[in-house]
Design an enzyme around this catalytic site. Structure first.
Site, PDB file in Angstrom:
ATOM      1  CG  ASP A   1      52.978 -34.250  26.095  1.00 39.83           C
ATOM      2  OD1 ASP A   1      54.023 -34.543  26.700  1.00 39.83           O
ATOM      3  OD2 ASP A   1      51.900 -34.845  26.254  1.00 39.83           O
TER       4      ASP A   1
ATOM      5  CG  ASP B   1      56.697 -38.252  27.801  1.00 40.37           C
ATOM      6  OD1 ASP B   1      55.530 -38.591  28.058  1.00 40.37           O
ATOM      7  OD2 ASP B   1      57.553 -39.043  27.367  1.00 40.37           O
TER       8      ASP B   1
ATOM      9  CD  GLU C   1      54.498 -39.404  32.261  1.00 38.91           C
ATOM     10  OE1 GLU C   1      53.704 -40.337  32.125  1.00 38.91           O
ATOM     11  OE2 GLU C   1      55.503 -39.275  31.539  1.00 38.91           O
TER      12      GLU C   1
ATOM     13  CG  HIS D   1      48.043 -40.170  26.916  1.00 36.61           C
ATOM     14  ND1 HIS D   1      48.413 -39.328  27.941  1.00 36.61           N
ATOM     15  CD2 HIS D   1      49.189 -40.606  26.370  1.00 36.61           C
ATOM     16  CE1 HIS D   1      49.724 -39.257  28.001  1.00 36.61           C
ATOM     17  NE2 HIS D   1      50.228 -40.020  27.048  1.00 36.61           N
ATOM     18  CG  ASP D   2      50.400 -42.907  29.252  1.00 36.13           C
ATOM     19  OD1 ASP D   2      50.319 -43.141  28.032  1.00 36.13           O
ATOM     20  OD2 ASP D   2      51.248 -42.156  29.761  1.00 36.13           O
TER      21      ASP D   2
END
Ligand code: TEU
Ligand code: CA
Length: 557
Positions: free
Chosen positions: A98, A199, A255, A328-329
């Site tokens: 990430d 991210d 993302e 995870h969101d």
């Protein structure tokens, strides 16, 4: 289309905090991941996307980084990391890191320096502005509630933070920031990691005037139009590509909140100037509303089909898709769009998986999805750990926008913590996740839903995912074939075809608990076909098809 490994790969996302705890402190860690490498190999995935493991004060569980070249103590040491990387590589599994570079932690040395004085060499690493009439420089609200600006006494100015106040935004217009980020990326590439999940990379370039945004129900302005896909984002990513990415053989996924198909064609163009693919949010936003994600609306199947089909068709031959239901969101898709009741859970989990994994793009499996893990019966606000959920509760309930009881229901349905409870390994203490006290509650359904049980049973969700992954590896039609939607108006069935070199797949998924009838499309009538995969035992290829509750079937012609 050029064939590449990352187009053919299936990615598995690990949220390290919740995956496997090796030392009994209640927090998942790197050695815990290494211990489970055989499990991942068995599932058949090609790549692990590791949510952040860098040093962090954990205001946002590692998405607030204070040292990009160090490992968070909770997770272990750099030696543990190297061992995990080697263990993965030995099994032919690649590791994607990430990369969180829209912002750092406020405890990162750059920010510690930056806030010291207006002429500090690090001042322009971040976005500082004077207040306006004793108030914030503009009306933007932070993604995690409150203003997007934090006042700093020391220099009597405000800094921008699109996320928490402990996540100040970096100033990408400063070439020194780009140098630092690219150097750091290069350092990880030299350690032979295999890619980056970037991210909120679509937010790195802001419109310099930072104009006020449209005011929403929370009383703050929306920064979206001034930061999503901003003026220099493609320029900066092309620079990143020239200076770092192009020198290595990587998987790169951005993302990209606020990304449109037109923008995606630039970010993820097949000409390889920027990234391999993006995470788009349009299908996730279908149940959004006035108070953003906080509601109990259901995604409508016709709208879902329209959105996903648009992405399938628009990027075809031009850019590359990523495919995901969970991360995870997001709450568990099984509880959001499927049916997590005991009698339908497995069949509907398999149906959702079929629908996604038969599409074109690179599929992502989020830890526990392969077991059919569900949303969590959180009891009170004290059960939640997520900064977004807790802040949203206080802001929306505090301002009287939503009453407390209703907000609790919304949190149970939509909170990110639904995805963050421990991985359910077995039916023992704490689901086998830890010997100690887990940092967040374990979903009480671990007695029924856990890996150990599923590994003993051939018809489990686990083995169904294993089969979907294998089929993708064995059939290039699934990776490279064309896509066509049938029955766009049908409220319960998602039907589409894939086609490559004269071969066709017919994918039929029943999203409802009722039986659905459907006539076999004309083009297949009388043709010889076989079943590629199905979540029921005996699907029949007939002129008049009957789809049972949550049935999914793929016919090959
Ligand atoms: O998420 C960014 C993002 O787009 C958020 O708006 C996301 O939709 C949010 O979680 C809403 O529920 C990334 C990370 O994936 C997330 O975990 C981080 O909290 C965030 O960036 C800040 O780094
Ligand atoms: Ca631990």
């Amino acid at each position: 289309m050029e064939r590449t490994w990352w187009k053919e790969a299936v990615v598995y996302q690990i949220y390290p905090r919740s995956f496997n705890d090796s030392n009994g402190d209640g927090i998942g860690d790197l050695n815990g991941i290494t211990e489970k490498m055989d499990y991942l190999k068995k599932l058949g995935i090609d790549v692990i996307w590791l949510s952040p493991v860098y040093e962090s004060p954990n205001d946002d569980n590692g998405y607030d980084i204070s040292n990009y070249r160090g490992i968070m103590k909770d997770f272990g040491t750099m030696e543990d990391f190297d061992r995990m990387l080697a263990a993965a590589h030995e099994k032919g599994i690649r590791i994607v890191m990430d990369l969180v570079v829209n912002h750092t932690s406020d405890e990162h040395p750059w920010f510690v320096e930056s806030r010291k004085s207006k002429d500090n060499p690090y001042r322009d690493y971040y976005i500082w502005r004077e207040g306006k009439d004793g108030k914030e420089p503009n009306n933007w609200g932070s993604c995690f509630s409150g203003s997007a600006w934090e006042y700093d006494k020391q220099t009597d100015m405000y800094y921008l933070h699109l996320f928490s106040r402990k996540q100040p935004d970096l100033n990408w217009d400063n070439p020194k920031v780009r140098d630092e980020v690219f150097d750091m990326m290069d350092w990880w590439c030299r350690k032979e990691i295999d890619g980056f999940r970037m991210d909120v990379i679509s937010l790195i370039s802001k419109v310099p005037e930072l104009p006020d945004g449209e005011v929403g129900k929370n009383g703050y302005g929306d920064y979206g139009p001034y930061v999503c896909n901003g003026p220099h984002v493609h320029e900066y990513l092309q620079e990143m590509n020239r200076r770092v990415l192009s020198k290595y053989d990587l998987l790169t996924v951005g993302e990209c909140s606020g990304v449109t198909v037109e923008e995606a064609k630039k970010y993820a163009s097949l000409d390889g100037k920027e990234l391999n693919m993006v995470f788009q949010f349009e299908h996730m936003d279908l149940d959004g509303g006035e108070s953003f994600k906080w509601n109990e609306r259901k995604i409508r199947l016709t709208e879902l089909k329209q959105v996903l089909t648009k992405w399938q068709l628009s990027l075809m031959g031009k850019a590359w898709n990523s495919l995901y239901w969970c991360n995870h969101d997001q709450p568990r898709m099984l509880s959001r769009l499927g049916n997590d009741s005991p009698q339908s859970r497995e069949v509907s989990a398999k149906m959702l998986a079929t629908c996604l994994h038969m599409m074109q793009g690179t599929p992502y499996v989020y830890q526990g999805e392969e077991l059919g893990m569900t949303n969590v019966p959180f009891r009170t606000l004290e059960d939640f750990r997520d900064i977004e959920s807790i802040n949203a509760y206080h802001e929306l309930v505090g301002k009287g926008v939503i009453d407390g009881e209703t907000m609790m229901r919304y949190l149970r349905y939509k909170s990110r913590d639904n995805a963050r409870t421990p991985m359910q390994w077995n039916d023992g203490k704490n689901a086998g996740f830890t010997e100690g006290t887990p940092w967040i509650m374990v979903n009480p359904n671990y007695k029924e839903i856990n890996a150990e049980e599923e590994l003993t049973r051939e018809d489990s969700v686990f083995y169904y995912y294993q089969k979907l992954i294998r089929l993708r590896h064995e059939n290039s039609i699934i990776v490279y074939g064309g896509y066509e939607l049938l029955l766009p108006e049908h409220e319960a069935l998602y039907v589409y075809t894939r086609e490559l070199d004269g071969e066709k797949l017919l994918v039929i998924c029943n999203f409802s608990s009722e039986e659905q009838n459907m006539e076999l499309p004309e083009e297949f009538a009388g043709k010889e076909g076989s079943v590629l995969i199905s979540n029921y035992e005996d699907p029949k290829l007939e002129k008049n098809l009957t789809l049972r509750a949550y049935e999914a079937v793929v016919f090959r012609f």
